[in-house]
Design an enzyme around this catalytic site. Structure first.
Site, PDB file in Angstrom:
ATOM      1  N   LYS A  10       0.876  -1.178   0.000  1.00  8.44           N
ATOM      2  CA  LYS A  10       0.000   0.000   0.000  1.00  8.44           C
ATOM      3  C   LYS A  10       0.907   1.220   0.000  1.00  8.44           C
ATOM      4  O   LYS A  10       1.453   1.605   1.031  1.00  8.44           O
ATOM      5  CB  LYS A  10      -0.866  -0.024   1.264  1.00  8.44           C
ATOM      6  CG  LYS A  10      -2.183   0.706   1.179  1.00  8.44           C
ATOM      7  CD  LYS A  10      -2.110   2.189   0.861  1.00  8.44           C
ATOM      8  CE  LYS A  10      -1.813   3.087   2.021  1.00  8.44           C
ATOM      9  NZ  LYS A  10      -1.759   4.520   1.630  1.00  8.44           N
ATOM     10  N   GLU A  28       9.081   1.034  11.367  1.00  6.38           N
ATOM     11  CA  GLU A  28      10.155   2.032  11.246  1.00  6.38           C
ATOM     12  C   GLU A  28       9.473   3.385  11.380  1.00  6.38           C
ATOM     13  O   GLU A  28       8.691   3.771  10.503  1.00  6.38           O
ATOM     14  CB  GLU A  28      10.853   1.953   9.881  1.00  6.38           C
ATOM     15  CG  GLU A  28      11.534   0.637   9.575  1.00  6.38           C
ATOM     16  CD  GLU A  28      12.752   0.362  10.427  1.00  6.38           C
ATOM     17  OE1 GLU A  28      13.155   1.238  11.225  1.00  6.38           O
ATOM     18  OE2 GLU A  28      13.284  -0.755  10.321  1.00  6.38           O
TER      19      GLU A  28
HETATM   20  P1  NDP Z   1       1.542   8.373   8.054  1.00  4.07           P
HETATM   21  O1  NDP Z   1       2.164   7.652   9.168  1.00  4.07           O
HETATM   22  O2  NDP Z   1       0.134   8.850   8.195  1.00  4.07           O
HETATM   23  O3  NDP Z   1       1.576   7.501   6.695  1.00  4.07           O
HETATM   24  C1  NDP Z   1       2.463   6.462   6.392  1.00  4.07           C
HETATM   25  C2  NDP Z   1       1.704   5.364   5.625  1.00  4.07           C
HETATM   26  O4  NDP Z   1       0.689   4.801   6.455  1.00  4.07           O
HETATM   27  C3  NDP Z   1       0.966   5.861   4.381  1.00  4.07           C
HETATM   28  O5  NDP Z   1       0.974   4.858   3.393  1.00  4.07           O
HETATM   29  C4  NDP Z   1      -0.431   6.080   4.913  1.00  4.07           C
HETATM   30  O6  NDP Z   1      -1.421   6.099   3.925  1.00  4.07           O
HETATM   31  C5  NDP Z   1      -0.576   4.887   5.830  1.00  4.07           C
HETATM   32  N1  NDP Z   1      -1.612   5.020   6.850  1.00  4.07           N
HETATM   33  C6  NDP Z   1      -2.140   6.150   7.384  1.00  4.07           C
HETATM   34  N2  NDP Z   1      -3.087   5.846   8.299  1.00  4.07           N
HETATM   35  C7  NDP Z   1      -3.171   4.500   8.342  1.00  4.07           C
HETATM   36  C8  NDP Z   1      -3.970   3.580   9.093  1.00  4.07           C
HETATM   37  N3  NDP Z   1      -4.868   3.993   9.990  1.00  4.07           N
HETATM   38  N4  NDP Z   1      -3.800   2.264   8.884  1.00  4.07           N
HETATM   39  C9  NDP Z   1      -2.888   1.826   7.995  1.00  4.07           C
HETATM   40  N5  NDP Z   1      -2.125   2.639   7.250  1.00  4.07           N
HETATM   41  C10 NDP Z   1      -2.237   3.972   7.427  1.00  4.07           C
HETATM   42  O7  NDP Z   1       2.477   9.557   7.698  1.00  4.07           O
HETATM   43  P2  NDP Z   1       2.049  10.974   7.062  1.00  4.07           P
HETATM   44  O8  NDP Z   1       2.098  10.831   5.608  1.00  4.07           O
HETATM   45  O9  NDP Z   1       0.754  11.496   7.610  1.00  4.07           O
HETATM   46  O10 NDP Z   1       3.201  11.890   7.623  1.00  4.07           O
HETATM   47  C11 NDP Z   1       3.052  12.515   8.897  1.00  4.07           C
HETATM   48  C12 NDP Z   1       4.346  12.591   9.638  1.00  4.07           C
HETATM   49  O11 NDP Z   1       4.843  11.273   9.862  1.00  4.07           O
HETATM   50  C13 NDP Z   1       5.488  13.253   8.889  1.00  4.07           C
HETATM   51  O12 NDP Z   1       5.417  14.623   8.948  1.00  4.07           O
HETATM   52  C14 NDP Z   1       6.665  12.660   9.614  1.00  4.07           C
HETATM   53  O13 NDP Z   1       6.888  13.334  10.817  1.00  4.07           O
HETATM   54  C15 NDP Z   1       6.232  11.252   9.876  1.00  4.07           C
HETATM   55  N6  NDP Z   1       6.700  10.299   8.822  1.00  4.07           N
HETATM   56  C16 NDP Z   1       7.759   9.524   9.101  1.00  4.07           C
HETATM   57  C17 NDP Z   1       8.259   8.680   8.131  1.00  4.07           C
HETATM   58  C18 NDP Z   1       9.442   7.823   8.391  1.00  4.07           C
HETATM   59  O14 NDP Z   1      10.130   7.450   7.440  1.00  4.07           O
HETATM   60  N7  NDP Z   1       9.706   7.441   9.628  1.00  4.07           N
HETATM   61  C19 NDP Z   1       7.665   8.582   6.808  1.00  4.07           C
HETATM   62  C20 NDP Z   1       6.501   9.418   6.622  1.00  4.07           C
HETATM   63  C21 NDP Z   1       6.058  10.231   7.617  1.00  4.07           C
HETATM   64  P3  NDP Z   1      -1.912   7.521   3.288  1.00  4.07           P
HETATM   65  O15 NDP Z   1      -0.808   7.970   2.431  1.00  4.07           O
HETATM   66  O16 NDP Z   1      -3.119   7.204   2.531  1.00  4.07           O
HETATM   67  O17 NDP Z   1      -2.173   8.429   4.457  1.00  4.07           O
END
Ligand code: NDP
Length: 454
Positions: free
Chosen positions: A154, A229
């Site tokens: 996903k 992660e």
């Molecule tokens: P999220 O944690 O919301 O998203 C990461 C992934 O999880 C996306 O594919 C997202 O889908 C999916 N997701 C979101 N909600 C759910 C759920 N309830 N169940 C299963 N999967 C889900 O990150 P954001 O994109 O909102 O980013 C927000 C903050 O997170 C950033 O500003 C940063 O601080 C942190 N982040 C950290 C990362 C890392 O590498 N450690 C990577 C990305 C973000 P969808 O795209 O549809 O929301």
């Protein structure tokens, strides 16, 4: 059919419209993966290895196409995007060696012998974030497939294009139907379904700590296997005896790479007080030299942020009157641009110093001695990455052992190599990806006693 739009973060123009997977479609994909499970597991080790190598070759033949998709859909500088596509190829090649080396043990016991088998865990759900759409997909995909599991990915809603293309390349390379599927759509719908569906036996999630916690709770209901992660607030520790010029020259890339949208970003620079002034003098020109601009240009080092919403969030960490020491530059006009920004001095409770900004913002703080540096570095709920700059090898090792974080570099800002383990301490995650032991996360050990006595 509902759809969503992928925007170019550098221009705000529409790049593609992508169908959004529904719960029913996710269930149908899980059923296809379940149907493929036994056949994939039964593929002989050398045949599975050959299919993974063919998949890697297909990715290799499309590096430029994948890179251009990432430039348009994620705003990554083209040089970085080529590296990211190459990383998928390299990870697939690395794990293509694994099926033929998936050994068990034989353990002599009274009256017989025990033998162990590494059995595939079952359908694996990969929930991938937007910051590194290709590498993070590959890090789960390579070992999960090599271990004999079907995979459903996903991708993040904002950045699905390269994952969709890599899914097509897998089929073109000959991976059987249902072995690797890509389901673009909402996290709260498709991601959640992968977590909730009983046939999915393992989740690999990279993203925010907040969503990671929810996923962990969801997996707990079924005692589902999980790798997380999550976030980071890593320290770049510079001792006065370091090669300050090298440390200052490397510091911008250590935090501004991928516009700071990197869980390994060294977003806190800690500098020994006696060298603080000299370090800042050298850091300023290094920050101002960062080439921020058109991601399609080969000279660009830093592109835009991923979205207007994220730009707003990052900007909130640098309000009017913030203690900006100096800044780099960023283009005007359309696109989600934010100039590299250095904050100093900051009080200990300053949000940009304590929270993960996930943007090109770094704070610089002084420390007194080794003990003080370790204390400050560990004063965070996160523990993913970090760097130590010193000429004293003993000190480098002492500090590396004392800092509570999963990945450290000494006199370097590098973080992730696919042939070494990667993962976090504390709230930065659970489990390890990459490296020679990655298949442990995608297999279950089966232990069989064979009686040898009549
Ligand atoms: P999220 O944690 O919301 O998203 C990461 C992934 O999880 C996306 O594919 C997202 O889908 C999916 N997701 C979101 N909600 C759910 C759920 N309830 N169940 C299963 N999967 C889900 O990150 P954001 O994109 O909102 O980013 C927000 C903050 O997170 C950033 O500003 C940063 O601080 C942190 N982040 C950290 C990362 C890392 O590498 N450690 C990577 C990305 C973000 P969808 O795209 O549809 O929301």
């Amino acid at each position: 059919m509902s759809t969503f739009t992928v925007l170019n973060p550098a221009t705000e123009e529409t790049v593609a419209t992508v169908p959004s997977t529904s719960v029913e479609e996710a269930d149908a994909a899980i059923a296809r993966a379940a149907a493929a499970r036994e056949a994939w597991r039964a593929v002989g080790p050398s045949d599975r290895a050959a299919l993974l190598r063919a998949f890697a070759d297909a990715v290799d033949a499309h590096i430029e196409e994948l890179a251009q998709l990432e430039v348009a859909g994620s705003g990554h500088p083209v040089g970085q995007a080529r590296w990211e596509a190459g990383n998928v190829r390299d990870v697939l090649r690395y794990y293509s060696a694994a099926p033929e080396r998936l050994f068990g043990k034989q353990i002599p016991v009274p009256g017989g012998v025990n033998v162990t088998f590494q059995e595939p865990v079952g359908i694996v759900g990969l929930i991938v974030p937007w910051n590194f759409p290709m590498p993070i997909l590959g890090w789960g995909l390579g070992p999960a497939l090599a271990a004999g599991n079907p995979v459903i990915a996903k991708p993040a809603e904002r950045t699905p294009l390269t994952a969709i293309r890599i899914g097509e390349l897998a089929r073109e390379a000959g991976l059987p139907d249902g072995v690797f599927q890509v389901l673009p759509g909402k996290g709260s719908v498709v991601g959640q379904r992968l977590v909730d569906h009983e046939a999915v036996r393992k989740i690999v999630f990279t993203g925010s700590t907040e969503v990671g916690r929810q996923i962990m709770a969801g997996c707990a209901r079924q005692v589902k296997r999980l790798t997380l992660e999550l976030g980071g607030k890593s320290a770049n520790i510079v001792f006065a005896d370091a090669d300050l010029e090298r440390a200052a020259a490397a510091a911008p890339q250590a935090v501004f790479d991928n516009a700071g949208q990197d869980c390994c970003a060294r977003s806190r620079i800690l500098v020994q007080r006696s060298a603080f002034g000299r370090f800042m003098e050298m850091l300023e020109p290094a920050v101002k030299r960062v080439a921020v601009g058109d991601p399609a240009s080969p000279d660009t080092e830093m592109g835009p942020l991923i979205s207007a919403e994220h730009l707003h969030r990052v900007a909130s960490y640098v309000p009017a009157g913030a203690p900006v020491a100096f800044r780099g530059s960023a283009p005007d006009g359309p696109g989600y641009w934010f100039a590299p920004t250095v904050l100093a001095p900051v009080p200990p409770d300053y949000p940009a110093y304590t929270e993960e900004v996930f943007g090109p913002v770094v704070t610089v703080v002084p420390f007194e001695d080794e003990a003080d540096a370790v204390k400050i570095a560990n004063d965070t709920p996160y523990g993913l990455s970090g760097s130590i700059w010193t000429q004293n090898l003993g000190r480098a090792l002492r500090v590396a052992r004392a800092v509570e974080t999963g990945n450290l570099s000494v006199n370097s800002h590098s973080s992730v190599r696919y042939w070494t383990p990667f993962g976090g301490f504390k709230q930065s995650g659970l489990g390890r990806e990459l490296g020679p032991d990655a298949l442990d996360a995608f297999t279950e050990t089966k232990n069989v006693f064979i009686a040898t006595e009549e």
